[in-house]
Design a protein around this motif. Structure first.
Motif, mmCIF file in Angstrom:
data_model
loop_
_atom_site.group_PDB
_atom_site.id
_atom_site.type_symbol
_atom_site.label_atom_id
_atom_site.label_comp_id
_atom_site.label_asym_id
_atom_site.label_seq_id
_atom_site.Cartn_x
_atom_site.Cartn_y
_atom_site.Cartn_z
ATOM 1 N N GLY A 12 37.516 65.565 -6.474
ATOM 2 C CA GLY A 12 37.356 64.208 -5.974
ATOM 3 C C GLY A 12 36.872 64.127 -4.539
ATOM 4 O O GLY A 12 36.627 63.026 -4.023
ATOM 5 N N ARG A 13 36.692 65.273 -3.888
ATOM 6 C CA ARG A 13 36.229 65.252 -2.503
ATOM 7 C C ARG A 13 34.761 64.814 -2.401
ATOM 8 O O ARG A 13 34.331 64.353 -1.356
ATOM 9 C CB ARG A 13 36.376 66.639 -1.870
ATOM 10 N N LYS A 14 34.000 65.005 -3.482
ATOM 11 C CA LYS A 14 32.587 64.617 -3.472
ATOM 12 C C LYS A 14 32.326 63.681 -4.646
ATOM 13 O O LYS A 14 31.756 64.084 -5.667
ATOM 14 C CB LYS A 14 31.695 65.853 -3.543
ATOM 15 N N PRO A 15 32.781 62.432 -4.539
ATOM 16 C CA PRO A 15 32.718 61.505 -5.672
ATOM 17 C C PRO A 15 31.298 61.176 -6.115
ATOM 18 O O PRO A 15 31.048 60.974 -7.301
ATOM 19 C CB PRO A 15 33.445 60.264 -5.146
ATOM 20 N N ILE A 16 30.350 61.096 -5.173
ATOM 21 C CA ILE A 16 28.973 60.736 -5.546
ATOM 22 C C ILE A 16 28.369 61.814 -6.433
ATOM 23 O O ILE A 16 27.758 61.527 -7.476
ATOM 24 C CB ILE A 16 28.115 60.527 -4.278
ATOM 25 N N PHE A 17 28.530 63.078 -6.035
ATOM 26 C CA PHE A 17 28.031 64.180 -6.853
ATOM 27 C C PHE A 17 28.702 64.164 -8.218
ATOM 28 O O PHE A 17 28.061 64.371 -9.249
ATOM 29 C CB PHE A 17 28.318 65.516 -6.156
ATOM 30 N N LEU A 18 30.018 63.946 -8.197
ATOM 31 C CA LEU A 18 30.782 63.972 -9.449
ATOM 32 C C LEU A 18 30.311 62.874 -10.402
ATOM 33 O O LEU A 18 30.091 63.119 -11.591
ATOM 34 C CB LEU A 18 32.268 63.812 -9.137
#
Length: 574
Positions: free
Chosen positions: A14-20
């Motif tokens: 969840g640290r990189k929500p856009i990528f996820l």
């Protein structure tokens, strides 16, 4: 897998929500295109049988667009997932490494170096592979299953129910096998850590092993460790590898049953050849993710076991830090008040220790091996915390200050030297990276190390590797002593600091230390009692207790333990 490990993994992703979110959206798009293609194929087949060439061309164009778009999506997804996962794993490794520097020595002492290295390197790599499989196969499989069910229901709900009713058989088999393989993978990672620990220990001590002709024993021990690791690895791989063929066999039976049922419905006139072709494609698409997911599950068991070992380090409590401590505020008065400490609660070591050291005093600590001399220093440095009582610096508990600030006031030279892979300049300036060359040279001259340094090929720029193996033990110890002279501390600790130096050089270094100790509180641990006769206070420790205390003359007059130790060394103590 512990629930906390799963929650930690979710928080990590969840640290990189856009990528996820882009990965999930891209995966969903790929599944939609993949599911839509069999519909177009079925239409094309029916149009071929009907002889409608004009409509067929339009369908073929749609198929081309779908295939091209799907190719672009499939090209993007691995790139995005690799960037996400490798980036997060780099952060996680950095987190674990940083955490190790914030953990108390009481925790690190219970861990082996090889096992910690295996966690940061091998276990993180295994976790990386597992997370990549989640995005490249697991999510893709789940979305495919859900969308295929919806599409099959729209085509023929009876045949869809047949597929859905029979598929849980393969899931049940996969889950049963995966649970067993997870236990083996846990044993495998533990065995790998033990093997890494053994290798680190044996390779770093090869010269000692050869000098004692212990090669055969170490080879036998390695065979044992290696065999255990191989056994657990083979067991884990064998058990997990049975998932895929088992589920494939069940899915093949389902496919054959659907083909027979579809043929009967065609003969009954309730199904077309194109519809059966489309449905069989969906049945294949529906069962294939179960095969992929089943193979992913075996890899995930290993990844999750590795994740548990990594997060076990991060879950440890940091050492507590206090307020800042300015060097100008430190006078150097040390007090131990009713201090109790033991490494093992069942084996008391230091009990009710009371000691007062005036600022600027020179304190020598002597006693037999295991008496608690180094333990006393470890408590002062806050490598360990006292069980009861307190240690005061200038009347204030040392726990009031941060460890970093406290240790900046203390210069320490140990009997066992540590040399990092860097230049001699960097080794002397270790801990004070902004030290100038002039300051480093002055420190080396004070420690009588300048002469041998200038004999080296590159002088102060000579690169040392493998712990300074190219230098003698005495030369390495002189470099460690020179570190203290770079930035003069308010408190000085010497733990057999000149034990590996020749007698002539030791006299010169002792003279330099004598100058350094003036006005500074100094603690000296020594076995050669002739070097500490000028100390202001001599502490004699036995079994964790200070049994005698005073200066040299007072202790010799008392004719107690110190007197006996001097006599055993044949010192001229009169």
């Amino acid at each position: 897998m512990r629930k906390s490990t799963f929650n930690s993994l979710v928080a990590l992703l969840g640290r990189k929500p856009i990528f996820l979110l882009s990965l999930i959206a891209g995966t969903l798009c790929q599944v939609l295109l993949t599911v839509y293609l069999p519909i177009l194929m079925g239409r094309a087949l029916d149009l071929i049988l009907d002889g409608d060439g004009q409509a067929l061309f339009g369908v073929l164009v749609q198929m081309g667009v779908v295939v091209f778009t799907n190719t672009l999506v499939q090209w993007y997804l691995p790139l995005a997932s690799n960037r996400l996962i490798y980036g997060l794993m780099a952060e996680l490794r950095q987190q674990v490494y940083d955490k190790l520097h914030r953990l108390p020595l009481s925790f690190l002492d219970r861990q082996s170096v090889g096992d910690l290295v295996a966690r940061i390197s091998t276990d993180s790599e295994q976790l990386t592979n597992g997370l990549l499989m989640i995005f490249n196969q697991f999510f893709l499989g789940i979305f495919t299953i859900l969308l295929t069910i919806v599409t099959m229901a729209r085509l023929d709900w009876i045949m869809m129910l047949v597929v859905v009713a029979l598929t849980p058989l393969s899931l049940l088999v996969a889950r049963t096998i995966a649970r067993k393989s997870y236990n083996y993978y846990q044993q495998q990672t533990a065995a790998r850590g033990r093997q890494s620990r053994f290798l680190e220990e044996s390779i770093s001590q090869l010269s000692l092993i050869q000098s004692f002709n212990a090669q055969e024993q170490f080879q036998k021990d390695f065979v044992k460790e290696n065999s255990q690791y191989a056994h657990y690895s083979q067991a884990a791989i064998f058990v997990s590898s049975t998932i895929n063929p088992s589920t494939r066999f069940i899915n093949a039976l389902i496919y054959a049953l659907l083909a027979g049922l579809g043929a009967l419905r065609i003969m009954a006139g309730s199904f077309t050849v194109g519809e059966l072709t489309t449905f069989l494609n969906y049945a294949s698409q529906y069962t294939k993710p179960f095969n992929d997911i089943s193979s992913v599950l075996s890899e995930l068991q290993s990844a999750l076991a590795c994740a548990e070992r990594l997060f076990a380090i991060l879950d440890q409590d940091d050492v507590e830090e206090g307020q800042s401590l300015e060097m100008r505020e430190v006078q150097g008065k040390i007090d131990f008040q009713e201090v109790d400490f033991s490494y093992d609660p069942s084996k008391p070591l230091i009990q009710n220790l009371n000691l007062s050291v005036p600022a600027g005093a020179k304190v020598a600590i002597v006693g037999p091996t295991g008496a608690g001399k180094s333990t006393l220093i470890n408590l002062l440095m806050r490598f360990y915390e006292v069980n009861q009582g307190q240690i005061l610096l200038d009347g204030q508990p040392v726990t009031k200050y941060s460890r970093e600030d406290l240790r900046q006031q203390i210069g320490m030279v140990l009997q066992e030297t540590w040399i990092k892979s860097a230049s001699i300049h960097d080794n002397i300036a270790y801990g004070y990276p902004n030290a100038t060359r002039e300051l480093v040279i002055e420190a080396a001259q004070a420690a009588n190390a300048d002469f041998f340094i200038r004999q080296l090929p590159e002088g102060y720029d000579t690169i040392l590797i493998d712990g300074g193996a190219s230098l003698s033990q005495g030369q390495r110890q002189l470099l460690a002593i020179a570190r203290v002279f770079v930035k003069l501390p308010k408190i000085l600790i010497l733990d057999e600091a000149t034990s590996s130096i020749d007698t002539r050089t030791e006299i010169l270094v002792q003279e330099a230390f004598a100058k350094l100790m003036k006005g500074r509180t100094s603690f000296i641990i020594a076995h050669r009692l002739s070097t500490i006769q000028s100390a202001d206070i001599i502490l004699v420790m036995v079994d964790g207790q200070i049994v005698e205390q005073g200066n040299h003359h007072q202790l010799m007059t008392a004719k107690g333990v110190y007197y006996q130790m001097q006599s055993s060394q044949g010192s001229n103590y009169e």
